[in-house]
Design a protein around this motif. Structure first.
Motif, PDB file in Angstrom:
ATOM      1  N   VAL A  97      -0.447   8.318  -2.011  1.00  0.00           N
ATOM      2  CA  VAL A  97      -1.224   9.071  -1.034  1.00  0.00           C
ATOM      3  C   VAL A  97      -0.622  10.470  -0.897  1.00  0.00           C
ATOM      4  N   LYS A  98      -1.451  11.464  -1.217  1.00  0.00           N
ATOM      5  CA  LYS A  98      -1.034  12.868  -1.107  1.00  0.00           C
ATOM      6  C   LYS A  98      -1.460  13.441   0.237  1.00  0.00           C
ATOM      7  N   ALA A  99      -2.645  13.031   0.698  1.00  0.00           N
ATOM      8  CA  ALA A  99      -3.160  13.531   1.977  1.00  0.00           C
ATOM      9  C   ALA A  99      -4.111  12.494   2.569  1.00  0.00           C
ATOM     10  N   ILE A 100      -4.133  12.432   3.891  1.00  0.00           N
ATOM     11  CA  ILE A 100      -5.069  11.567   4.606  1.00  0.00           C
ATOM     12  C   ILE A 100      -6.039  12.480   5.342  1.00  0.00           C
ATOM     13  N   LEU A 101      -7.318  12.293   5.077  1.00  0.00           N
ATOM     14  CA  LEU A 101      -8.350  13.138   5.662  1.00  0.00           C
ATOM     15  C   LEU A 101      -9.020  12.408   6.824  1.00  0.00           C
ATOM     16  N   ARG A 102      -9.784  13.156   7.606  1.00  0.00           N
ATOM     17  CA  ARG A 102     -10.548  12.533   8.688  1.00  0.00           C
ATOM     18  C   ARG A 102     -11.638  11.666   8.094  1.00  0.00           C
ATOM     19  N   ASP A 103     -11.979  10.613   8.832  1.00  0.00           N
ATOM     20  CA  ASP A 103     -13.082   9.761   8.405  1.00  0.00           C
ATOM     21  C   ASP A 103     -14.373  10.571   8.349  1.00  0.00           C
ATOM     22  N   PHE A 113      -9.013   9.655   1.714  1.00  0.00           N
ATOM     23  CA  PHE A 113      -7.651  10.111   1.447  1.00  0.00           C
ATOM     24  C   PHE A 113      -7.567  10.527  -0.014  1.00  0.00           C
ATOM     25  N   ILE A 114      -6.570  11.317  -0.317  1.00  0.00           N
ATOM     26  CA  ILE A 114      -6.382  11.824  -1.675  1.00  0.00           C
ATOM     27  C   ILE A 114      -5.175  11.128  -2.300  1.00  0.00           C
ATOM     28  N   LEU A 138      -1.946   3.554   6.986  1.00  0.00           N
ATOM     29  CA  LEU A 138      -1.824   4.299   5.730  1.00  0.00           C
ATOM     30  C   LEU A 138      -1.032   5.569   5.987  1.00  0.00           C
ATOM     31  N   GLN A 139      -0.047   5.827   5.137  1.00  0.00           N
ATOM     32  CA  GLN A 139       0.800   7.006   5.322  1.00  0.00           C
ATOM     33  C   GLN A 139       0.948   7.763   4.011  1.00  0.00           C
ATOM     34  N   LYS A 140       1.212   9.041   4.152  1.00  0.00           N
ATOM     35  CA  LYS A 140       1.484   9.893   2.995  1.00  0.00           C
ATOM     36  C   LYS A 140       2.667   9.301   2.222  1.00  0.00           C
ATOM     37  N   GLY A 141       2.528   9.219   0.893  1.00  0.00           N
ATOM     38  CA  GLY A 141       3.590   8.661   0.048  1.00  0.00           C
ATOM     39  C   GLY A 141       3.387   7.194  -0.289  1.00  0.00           C
ATOM     40  N   LEU A 175      -9.470  -2.089  -2.629  1.00  0.00           N
ATOM     41  CA  LEU A 175      -8.242  -1.313  -2.499  1.00  0.00           C
ATOM     42  C   LEU A 175      -7.133  -2.301  -2.171  1.00  0.00           C
ATOM     43  N   LYS A 176      -5.903  -1.992  -2.587  1.00  0.00           N
ATOM     44  CA  LYS A 176      -4.740  -2.799  -2.217  1.00  0.00           C
ATOM     45  C   LYS A 176      -3.662  -1.863  -1.694  1.00  0.00           C
ATOM     46  N   HIS A 177      -3.122  -2.253  -0.537  1.00  0.00           N
ATOM     47  CA  HIS A 177      -2.068  -1.460   0.102  1.00  0.00           C
ATOM     48  C   HIS A 177      -1.061  -2.413   0.696  1.00  0.00           C
ATOM     49  N   GLN A 178       0.182  -2.285   0.312  1.00  0.00           N
ATOM     50  CA  GLN A 178       1.281  -3.117   0.818  1.00  0.00           C
ATOM     51  C   GLN A 178       0.956  -4.608   0.750  1.00  0.00           C
ATOM     52  N   GLY A 179       0.395  -5.032  -0.398  1.00  0.00           N
ATOM     53  CA  GLY A 179       0.132  -6.442  -0.656  1.00  0.00           C
ATOM     54  C   GLY A 179      -1.144  -6.977  -0.032  1.00  0.00           C
ATOM     55  N   LYS A 180      -1.884  -6.151   0.694  1.00  0.00           N
ATOM     56  CA  LYS A 180      -3.125  -6.597   1.335  1.00  0.00           C
ATOM     57  C   LYS A 180      -4.316  -5.971   0.628  1.00  0.00           C
TER      58      LYS A 180
END
Length: 183
Positions: A97-103, A113-114, A138-141, A175-180
């Motif tokens: 994740v480089k950037a999180i944008l508004r919904d 997000f980018i 969700l966080q940058k990085g 999508l998968k994030h932190q095992g979910k």
């Protein structure tokens, strides 16, 4: 005659001592055999545990290699699609994740997000949160894996269809994030 009696008594004593020593030696041999058997069983269990761990490691390596292979193939497909300005291409890969944008709340709501991909390209992920759960925390990085449809853009591209299709006309994405998983 006294010598014969003494010899007989001596022989009897020697036989008794020999018998005693023979039994003692056999007990030592049995004890040694039992200890050896226990050591062999312990080594056998250790060997079995080592073999099981090697099998687990091999499976994990296979899974990691398969995931890395899929990620690499996805990166190549995205790179070629970007270079050829192609769209509507189903891809699977991952990025940070480089950037999180508004919904985007116009029409169907999308979490945006980018991601920075390992090949240097960036893609905008537009994840429909009316059809699939949003990624909370969700966080940058963070690393996000995706399976969706690539659309060309001059900035790198857009990944969408990262959810199920309620009508069943399109391949379901995720999508998968932190095992979910989010689909």
């Amino acid at each position: 005659m006294a010598n014969k009696t003494n010899l007989s008594i001596g022989a009897a004593i020697i036989v008794i001592i020999a018998a005693y020593l023979g039994i003692d030696l056999n007990q030592d041999k049995n004890t040694t055999a039992i200890v050896h058997s226990e050591n062999t069983q312990s080594e056998s269990k250790d060997d079995q545990a080592s073999a099981q761990q090697a099998q687990i490691n091999s499976h994990n390596t296979h899974v990691d290699n398969t995931q890395n292979s899929q990620n690499q193939q996805g990166l190549e497909v995205i790179q070629k699609s970007f270079e050829r300005k192609l769209s509507n291409v189903q891809v699977q890969s991952s990025g940070k994740v480089k950037a999180i944008l508004r919904d985007d709340n116009e029409g169907s709501r999308h979490q945006k997000f980018i991601l920075l991909l390992d090949n240097g390209l960036t893609v905008l992920v537009a994840h429909n949160i009316d059809l699939a759960p949003r990624i909370e925390q969700l966080q940058k990085g963070d690393t996000v894996e995706f399976f969706g449809e690539y659309e060309y853009s001059e900035q790198g591209g857009v990944i969408h269809w990262t959810h199920h299709d309620p009508q069943g006309h399109h391949i379901s994405g995720w999508l998968k994030h932190q095992g979910k998983s989010y689909s």
